[in-house]
Design a protein around this motif. Structure first.
Motif, PDB file in Angstrom:
ATOM      1  N   VAL A 334       0.825  -1.213   0.000  1.00 52.45           N
ATOM      2  CA  VAL A 334       0.000   0.000   0.000  1.00 52.45           C
ATOM      3  C   VAL A 334       0.862   1.269   0.000  1.00 52.45           C
ATOM      4  O   VAL A 334       0.409   2.335  -0.428  1.00 52.45           O
ATOM      5  CB  VAL A 334      -0.998  -0.021   1.197  1.00 52.45           C
ATOM      6  CG1 VAL A 334      -1.823   1.244   1.260  1.00 52.45           C
ATOM      7  CG2 VAL A 334      -1.921  -1.241   1.101  1.00 52.45           C
ATOM      8  N   THR A 335       2.113   1.146   0.418  1.00 48.61           N
ATOM      9  CA  THR A 335       2.965   2.347   0.425  1.00 48.61           C
ATOM     10  C   THR A 335       3.440   2.727  -0.982  1.00 48.61           C
ATOM     11  O   THR A 335       4.138   3.718  -1.153  1.00 48.61           O
ATOM     12  CB  THR A 335       4.160   2.226   1.401  1.00 48.61           C
ATOM     13  OG1 THR A 335       5.028   1.182   0.954  1.00 48.61           O
ATOM     14  CG2 THR A 335       3.700   1.941   2.793  1.00 48.61           C
ATOM     15  N   ALA A 336       2.986   1.947  -1.990  1.00 49.47           N
ATOM     16  CA  ALA A 336       3.184   2.384  -3.384  1.00 49.47           C
ATOM     17  C   ALA A 336       2.166   3.477  -3.714  1.00 49.47           C
ATOM     18  O   ALA A 336       2.275   4.138  -4.742  1.00 49.47           O
ATOM     19  CB  ALA A 336       2.986   1.204  -4.331  1.00 49.47           C
ATOM     20  N   ASN A 337       1.191   3.656  -2.835  1.00 47.46           N
ATOM     21  CA  ASN A 337       0.129   4.637  -3.104  1.00 47.46           C
ATOM     22  C   ASN A 337       0.674   6.067  -3.097  1.00 47.46           C
ATOM     23  O   ASN A 337       1.212   6.542  -2.108  1.00 47.46           O
ATOM     24  CB  ASN A 337      -0.968   4.485  -2.044  1.00 47.46           C
ATOM     25  CG  ASN A 337      -2.172   5.339  -2.355  1.00 47.46           C
ATOM     26  OD1 ASN A 337      -2.196   6.522  -2.054  1.00 47.46           O
ATOM     27  ND2 ASN A 337      -3.147   4.746  -3.000  1.00 47.46           N
ATOM     28  N   LYS A 338       0.478   6.730  -4.242  1.00 50.28           N
ATOM     29  CA  LYS A 338       1.029   8.066  -4.447  1.00 50.28           C
ATOM     30  C   LYS A 338       0.496   9.066  -3.411  1.00 50.28           C
ATOM     31  O   LYS A 338       1.249   9.866  -2.861  1.00 50.28           O
ATOM     32  CB  LYS A 338       0.635   8.514  -5.864  1.00 50.28           C
ATOM     33  CG  LYS A 338       1.339   9.715  -6.370  1.00 50.28           C
ATOM     34  CD  LYS A 338       1.119   9.835  -7.881  1.00 50.28           C
ATOM     35  CE  LYS A 338       1.472  11.212  -8.369  1.00 50.28           C
ATOM     36  NZ  LYS A 338       0.353  12.160  -8.371  1.00 50.28           N
ATOM     37  N   GLU A 339      -0.800   9.018  -3.165  1.00 50.17           N
ATOM     38  CA  GLU A 339      -1.392   9.968  -2.213  1.00 50.17           C
ATOM     39  C   GLU A 339      -0.840   9.766  -0.811  1.00 50.17           C
ATOM     40  O   GLU A 339      -0.541  10.734  -0.111  1.00 50.17           O
ATOM     41  CB  GLU A 339      -2.925   9.858  -2.211  1.00 50.17           C
ATOM     42  CG  GLU A 339      -3.576  10.395  -3.468  1.00 50.17           C
ATOM     43  CD  GLU A 339      -3.245  11.869  -3.741  1.00 50.17           C
ATOM     44  OE1 GLU A 339      -3.202  12.667  -2.787  1.00 50.17           O
ATOM     45  OE2 GLU A 339      -3.017  12.217  -4.920  1.00 50.17           O
ATOM     46  N   LEU A 340      -0.730   8.510  -0.405  1.00 47.14           N
ATOM     47  CA  LEU A 340      -0.187   8.237   0.939  1.00 47.14           C
ATOM     48  C   LEU A 340       1.234   8.790   1.044  1.00 47.14           C
ATOM     49  O   LEU A 340       1.579   9.480   2.007  1.00 47.14           O
ATOM     50  CB  LEU A 340      -0.206   6.728   1.225  1.00 47.14           C
ATOM     51  CG  LEU A 340       0.440   6.295   2.542  1.00 47.14           C
ATOM     52  CD1 LEU A 340      -0.278   6.898   3.751  1.00 47.14           C
ATOM     53  CD2 LEU A 340       0.464   4.766   2.682  1.00 47.14           C
TER      54      LEU A 340
END
Ligand code: KG4
Ligand code: ZN
Length: 398
Positions: A334-340
């Protein structure tokens, strides 16, 4: 030192070879990092089926190993393949792979055909993860360890997601951020994946105290399940993120508002199943025309993503302040998530400008074996004979 690392804890079959040179400021080089994803297979079911995934690992392990050795220039055919006299060795190999008949046949042919590669040690993920999948990798590692007479370093999957931050990539050449280590600890690690959402205080390399976890679904699991409700396919995280990014602000708003579960609770725990239920309720109340509209899907995707991001950021920042941490270290799919990544980065800059923020390179966020190798490097003294390696689906960092 060359480490051959194996990862099979979920639905990715990964094998990598990492070379580390030097002791004080070691230079890392990933010689090869091959991942065979089972996404297409599991897409039909909207999630991972452990027994199916295990069978895929058994099928994929030899081709992935071969490719890894080819890429690192370690695949050498035997000049004189043994004519016989291997029956005792093959008997033990068969015993190790007792439950992996297909893999035994493939591996036997492979081992008789190719030379032992120039690696010094094997690393393998032993947990946490899906038990049948973990055993596929563990038994494979044991078989290689036995045949090639190499020791094994058992690796925790969560720790590997954290340790991948300590390699810094420029194409294939990777260096460790060793000089920063002094200022990093205590660190707050946030691992967010399909199976875990976990906050820990890291006192040093290999020293953790878990301070918060999800009480039900993991954040990635929530993305996967809500994407399924919306008919977006599997895995959910990347599609939710893509749909969210397509939302144009127009006047005819739907005004979807989802909860931020446990955002104000005094602990560092998470809960994402309520978010999924809220999405399901909203979806059920909509007309079939709305449900299919791009606007609804995109707005919903954006709100799901923002809800998860808000909770993850709030708890991580609070933990960092409470424990006076010097750094925040991210890991997991999930840390591939740009917004995060972007929103957390901005918040840290604004609220905690002295805190170091480490996030994995995008290609190292989801499961891979380079992270297993990186983790093994820090545990190079914890080698074990292949006989004593066991999978542990519920393994925890401590
Ligand atoms: O770490 P990982 O590869 O496997 C586990 O250890 O579980 O994480 C997989 C999870 C999946 O739930 C997937 O939907 C999520 O990571 N994911 C993302 C993104 N890419 C993968 N979630 C949000 N945004 C993404 N870009
Ligand atoms: Zn993972």
């Amino acid at each position: 030192m060359k480490i051959l690392a194996i990862e099979t804890s979920c639905d990715d079959t990964g094998i990598a070879i990492l070379e580390a040179k030097g002791i004080k400021n070691p230079a890392f080089c990933i010689l090869a990092n091959v991942v065979s994803s089972q996404v297409k297979l599991h897409r039909k079911y909207g999630g991972v089926y452990p027994s199916l995934a295990k069978r895929e690992h058994q099928k994929n392990l030899i081709p992935v190993l071969k490719k890894t050795l080819e890429e690192s220039n370690f695949l050498k055919s035997k000049v004189n393949p043994p004519a016989g006299g291997q029956s005792l060795k093959l008997k033990t190999l068969k015993e190790i792979l007792e439950r992996e008949e297909y893999l035994f046949k493939q591996l036997k042919n492979f081992l008789l055909k190719y030379e032992k590669p120039k690696v010094d040690v094997i690393a393998v993920t032993i947990g946490p993860g899906l038990e049948p999948c973990l055993w596929a990798g563990v038994n494979f590692a044991k078989a290689l360890g036995f045949w090639w007479n190499l020791k094994i370093i058992p690796i925790n999957h969560i720790e590997a997601h954290i340790m991948v931050n300590f390699i810094d990539q420029s194409q294939k050449s990777i260096r460790r951020l060793a000089d920063k280590s002094q200022k990093l600890f205590p660190a707050i690690s946030l691992v967010v994946s399909g199976g875990h959402t976990q906050l820990a205080v890291m006192k040093n390399f290999g020293e953790y105290r878990i301070i918060g976890e999800t009480r039900d679904d993991a954040a990635g699991e929530c993305f996967d399940k809500t994407a399924r409700i919306l008919g977006l396919g599997y895995p959910g995280g990347p599609v939710i993120s893509t749909e969210a990014s397509k939302l144009q602000t127009t006047n005819n708003k739907l005004h979807i508002k989802l909860p931020r579960p446990m955002i104000n609770s005094k602990d560092y725990d998470f809960s994402f199943s309520g978010l999924k239920t809220a999405v399901l309720y909203d979806f059920k109340t909509r007309s079939s025309k709305t449900k299919k509209s791009k606007k609804y899907i995109r707005e919903m995707a954006k709100e799901i993503q923002q809800s998860a991001v808000d909770v993850l950021i709030k708890k991580t920042l609070r933990a960092t302040k409470d424990f006076r941490a010097k750094s925040i270290i991210l890991g997991g799919g999930v840390t591939a998530n740009k917004e995060l990544r972007e929103q957390l980065s901005k918040k840290i800059e604004k609220e905690l400008p002295n805190v170091i923020f480490l996030k994995p390179l995008i290609q190292f966020c989801t499961d891979n074996a380079a992270m297993v190798a990186a983790s093994a490097y820090f545990k190079k003294n914890k080698v074990v004979n292949w006989k004593f390696i066991q999978a542990n689906a519920n393994l925890r960092i401590s």
